[in-house]
Design a protein around this motif. Structure first.
Motif, PDB file in Angstrom:
ATOM      1  N   THR A 193       0.840  -1.201   0.000  1.00  0.00           N
ATOM      2  CA  THR A 193       0.000   0.000   0.000  1.00  0.00           C
ATOM      3  C   THR A 193       0.873   1.249   0.000  1.00  0.00           C
ATOM      4  N   LEU A 194       0.215   2.408  -0.154  1.00  0.00           N
ATOM      5  CA  LEU A 194       0.896   3.702  -0.212  1.00  0.00           C
ATOM      6  C   LEU A 194       0.214   4.677   0.722  1.00  0.00           C
ATOM      7  N   TRP A 195       1.021   5.578   1.306  1.00  0.00           N
ATOM      8  CA  TRP A 195       0.500   6.728   2.059  1.00  0.00           C
ATOM      9  C   TRP A 195       0.692   7.935   1.157  1.00  0.00           C
ATOM     10  N   VAL A 196      -0.398   8.624   0.805  1.00  0.00           N
ATOM     11  CA  VAL A 196      -0.331   9.703  -0.175  1.00  0.00           C
ATOM     12  C   VAL A 196      -0.880  10.988   0.416  1.00  0.00           C
ATOM     13  N   MET A 197      -0.322  12.117  -0.059  1.00  0.00           N
ATOM     14  CA  MET A 197      -0.762  13.430   0.403  1.00  0.00           C
ATOM     15  C   MET A 197      -0.708  14.404  -0.765  1.00  0.00           C
ATOM     16  N   GLY A 198      -1.543  15.446  -0.694  1.00  0.00           N
ATOM     17  CA  GLY A 198      -1.499  16.501  -1.699  1.00  0.00           C
ATOM     18  C   GLY A 198      -0.409  17.504  -1.364  1.00  0.00           C
ATOM     19  N   ASP A 199       0.065  18.227  -2.371  1.00  0.00           N
ATOM     20  CA  ASP A 199       1.095  19.238  -2.135  1.00  0.00           C
ATOM     21  C   ASP A 199       0.526  20.485  -1.446  1.00  0.00           C
ATOM     22  N   HIS A 200      -0.755  20.782  -1.701  1.00  0.00           N
ATOM     23  CA  HIS A 200      -1.412  21.902  -1.012  1.00  0.00           C
ATOM     24  C   HIS A 200      -2.096  21.303   0.211  1.00  0.00           C
ATOM     25  N   ARG A 201      -1.344  21.136   1.268  1.00  0.00           N
ATOM     26  CA  ARG A 201      -1.777  20.322   2.404  1.00  0.00           C
ATOM     27  C   ARG A 201      -3.058  20.825   3.041  1.00  0.00           C
ATOM     28  N   SER A 202      -3.250  22.141   3.105  1.00  0.00           N
ATOM     29  CA  SER A 202      -4.451  22.670   3.744  1.00  0.00           C
ATOM     30  C   SER A 202      -5.692  22.550   2.863  1.00  0.00           C
ATOM     31  N   SER A 204      -6.091  19.708   0.722  1.00  0.00           N
ATOM     32  CA  SER A 204      -6.069  18.347   0.185  1.00  0.00           C
ATOM     33  C   SER A 204      -6.741  17.371   1.141  1.00  0.00           C
ATOM     34  N   ARG A 205      -7.691  16.631   0.614  1.00  0.00           N
ATOM     35  CA  ARG A 205      -8.261  15.500   1.347  1.00  0.00           C
ATOM     36  C   ARG A 205      -7.489  14.269   0.894  1.00  0.00           C
ATOM     37  N   ASP A 206      -6.682  13.720   1.774  1.00  0.00           N
ATOM     38  CA  ASP A 206      -5.770  12.645   1.390  1.00  0.00           C
ATOM     39  C   ASP A 206      -5.756  11.559   2.453  1.00  0.00           C
ATOM     40  N   SER A 207      -4.654  10.836   2.569  1.00  0.00           N
ATOM     41  CA  SER A 207      -4.606   9.708   3.500  1.00  0.00           C
ATOM     42  C   SER A 207      -4.915  10.113   4.933  1.00  0.00           C
ATOM     43  N   ARG A 208      -4.583  11.340   5.299  1.00  0.00           N
ATOM     44  CA  ARG A 208      -4.842  11.798   6.663  1.00  0.00           C
ATOM     45  C   ARG A 208      -6.327  11.804   6.997  1.00  0.00           C
ATOM     46  N   ASP A 209      -7.158  12.077   6.002  1.00  0.00           N
ATOM     47  CA  ASP A 209      -8.599  12.205   6.234  1.00  0.00           C
ATOM     48  C   ASP A 209      -9.296  10.859   6.386  1.00  0.00           C
ATOM     49  N   LEU A 211      -7.839   8.139   8.149  1.00  0.00           N
ATOM     50  CA  LEU A 211      -7.109   7.346   9.141  1.00  0.00           C
ATOM     51  C   LEU A 211      -8.030   6.411   9.921  1.00  0.00           C
ATOM     52  N   GLY A 212      -9.202   6.873  10.279  1.00  0.00           N
ATOM     53  CA  GLY A 212     -10.100   6.076  11.104  1.00  0.00           C
ATOM     54  C   GLY A 212     -11.033   5.175  10.326  1.00  0.00           C
ATOM     55  N   GLU A 213     -10.902   5.148   9.004  1.00  0.00           N
ATOM     56  CA  GLU A 213     -11.798   4.353   8.163  1.00  0.00           C
ATOM     57  C   GLU A 213     -11.152   3.006   7.822  1.00  0.00           C
ATOM     58  N   PRO A 214     -11.952   2.068   7.315  1.00  0.00           N
ATOM     59  CA  PRO A 214     -11.359   0.800   6.872  1.00  0.00           C
ATOM     60  C   PRO A 214     -10.264   1.047   5.836  1.00  0.00           C
ATOM     61  N   GLY A 215      -9.124   0.459   6.069  1.00  0.00           N
ATOM     62  CA  GLY A 215      -7.981   0.694   5.196  1.00  0.00           C
ATOM     63  C   GLY A 215      -7.053   1.764   5.717  1.00  0.00           C
ATOM     64  N   GLY A 216      -7.527   2.586   6.643  1.00  0.00           N
ATOM     65  CA  GLY A 216      -6.674   3.564   7.291  1.00  0.00           C
ATOM     66  C   GLY A 216      -6.040   4.587   6.375  1.00  0.00           C
ATOM     67  N   GLY A 217      -6.683   4.889   5.249  1.00  0.00           N
ATOM     68  CA  GLY A 217      -6.139   5.885   4.330  1.00  0.00           C
ATOM     69  C   GLY A 217      -5.077   5.361   3.394  1.00  0.00           C
ATOM     70  N   MET A 218      -4.803   4.067   3.445  1.00  0.00           N
ATOM     71  CA  MET A 218      -3.776   3.478   2.576  1.00  0.00           C
ATOM     72  C   MET A 218      -4.360   3.141   1.202  1.00  0.00           C
ATOM     73  N   VAL A 219      -3.563   3.391   0.173  1.00  0.00           N
ATOM     74  CA  VAL A 219      -3.991   3.104  -1.201  1.00  0.00           C
ATOM     75  C   VAL A 219      -3.293   1.837  -1.679  1.00  0.00           C
ATOM     76  N   PRO A 220      -4.024   0.780  -2.019  1.00  0.00           N
ATOM     77  CA  PRO A 220      -3.370  -0.419  -2.550  1.00  0.00           C
ATOM     78  C   PRO A 220      -2.617  -0.108  -3.838  1.00  0.00           C
ATOM     79  N   GLY A 273      -8.481  16.555   9.431  1.00  0.00           N
ATOM     80  CA  GLY A 273      -7.086  16.660   9.062  1.00  0.00           C
ATOM     81  C   GLY A 273      -6.794  17.722   8.048  1.00  0.00           C
ATOM     82  N   SER A 274      -7.749  18.202   7.300  1.00  0.00           N
ATOM     83  CA  SER A 274      -7.507  19.227   6.309  1.00  0.00           C
ATOM     84  C   SER A 274      -8.822  19.847   5.930  1.00  0.00           C
ATOM     85  N   SER A 275      -8.756  20.960   5.245  1.00  0.00           N
ATOM     86  CA  SER A 275      -9.980  21.634   4.847  1.00  0.00           C
ATOM     87  C   SER A 275     -10.061  21.703   3.340  1.00  0.00           C
ATOM     88  N   GLY A 276     -11.296  21.839   2.851  1.00  0.00           N
ATOM     89  CA  GLY A 276     -11.469  21.961   1.409  1.00  0.00           C
ATOM     90  C   GLY A 276     -11.055  20.677   0.725  1.00  0.00           C
TER      91      GLY A 276
END
Length: 280
Positions: A193-202, A204-209, A211-220, A273-276
């Motif tokens: 799996t991969l942990w991914v994030m956007g470059d515009h962190r504030s 970007s809805r990414d792996s951080r958003d 974390l508490g869901e099934p899969g924990g934000g990881m991308v196969p 974890g982030s907005s917008g």
């Protein structure tokens, strides 16, 4: 005798009404161009179908245009950019690396698995998206790989930087003024799996958003469609996607095994974890 000769000569040289040259001229001058026009239209339509089929074939297996719909990858990618996704990048044994900008199918990780809507409408939207003339699918996302299988990713160190396997990460691609993350976390990325994030962190809805869901934000890894290697449009932005540094302090600096930590995040300091964001 003279009368018969005259009639014989007239029979060979003077066609009667509705015969000979007038009828041939009518068909040749009026009917034939109509058939040519019809053939031209059919030929153009056939050529258009062949070109579309060829582009769809290329899009499905080699390079696919992808329209950037949100600000989540600024400044690297701007809203409205058309990136060309290299679908061969990981097809022959290579795998996504830290720092790669990837497009992936978020079903099962970023969005809930569910029944598709209208199949005909979905097929048309998918074809338009594949040709780069329509909006991308709501289940497709573009993000940067921050951690790969086995990595220990921590936010943040005393200097406010991400740490991967104990090494601080310099991230020049992060949007100016943004912190690496407003939400502290520590995660061990499961293998495959991969942990991914956007470059515009504030933004970007990414792996951080997730974390508490099934899969924990990881991308196969198998959900990765390809690597966004080039910007194809607008013309003023033609060129390869800006690469991240590969030096000692870069994202690929450490290949050390991850420590034996539980793959559970710290409690975030702010919900979501982030907005917008959006799915860009």
């Amino acid at each position: 005798m003279d009368t018969e000769a005259e009639l014989t000569q007239r029979g060979h040289s003077s066609p009667g009404p509705g015969e000979g040259r007038p009828r041939f001229a009518l068909w040749g001058r009026r009917a034939l161009p109509g058939w040519r026009d019809l053939l031209t239209v059919r030929g153009a339509a056939a050529l258009g179908v062949l070109c579309t089929a060829f582009l769809l074939l290329i899009s499905n297996f080699v390079v696919q245009p992808f329209k950037i719909p949100s600000r989540s990858m600024e400044p690297t990618l701007q809203v409205g950019d058309r990136v060309l996704v290299n679908k061969l990048a990981y097809r022959f044994g290579d795998r996504p690396k830290r720092g790669d900008v990837v497009v992936f199918d978020g079903r099962g990780s970023f969005v809930r698995e569910g029944a598709e809507g209208d199949p005909i409408g979905g097929a048309l939207r998918g074809a338009a998206s594949a040709l780069g003339i329509g909006e991308p699918s709501e289940t497709d996302f573009v993000k940067r790989v921050v951690g790969v299988g086995g990595d220990d990713v921590v936010c943040c160190d005393a200097g406010g930087r991400l740490k991967v396997n104990g090494v601080a990460v310099e991230e020049p691609y992060v949007y100016p003024g943004d912190a690496p993350s407003a939400v502290p976390f520590r995660i061990v990325v499961p293998l495959g799996t991969l942990w991914v994030m956007g470059d515009h962190r504030s933004q970007s809805r990414d792996s951080r958003d997730h974390l508490g869901e099934p899969g924990g934000g990881m991308v196969p890894v198998e959900k990765v469609i390809g690597r966004a290697d080039w910007i194809g449009w607008p013309a003023s932005r033609w060129g390869s996607t800006p690469a991240h540094p590969r030096g000692p302090a870069g994202p690929a600096a450490s290949a050390a095994p991850a420590p034996a930590l539980p793959a559970t995040p710290a409690v975030p300091t702010a919900p979501g974890g982030s907005s917008g964001g959006g799915h860009g």
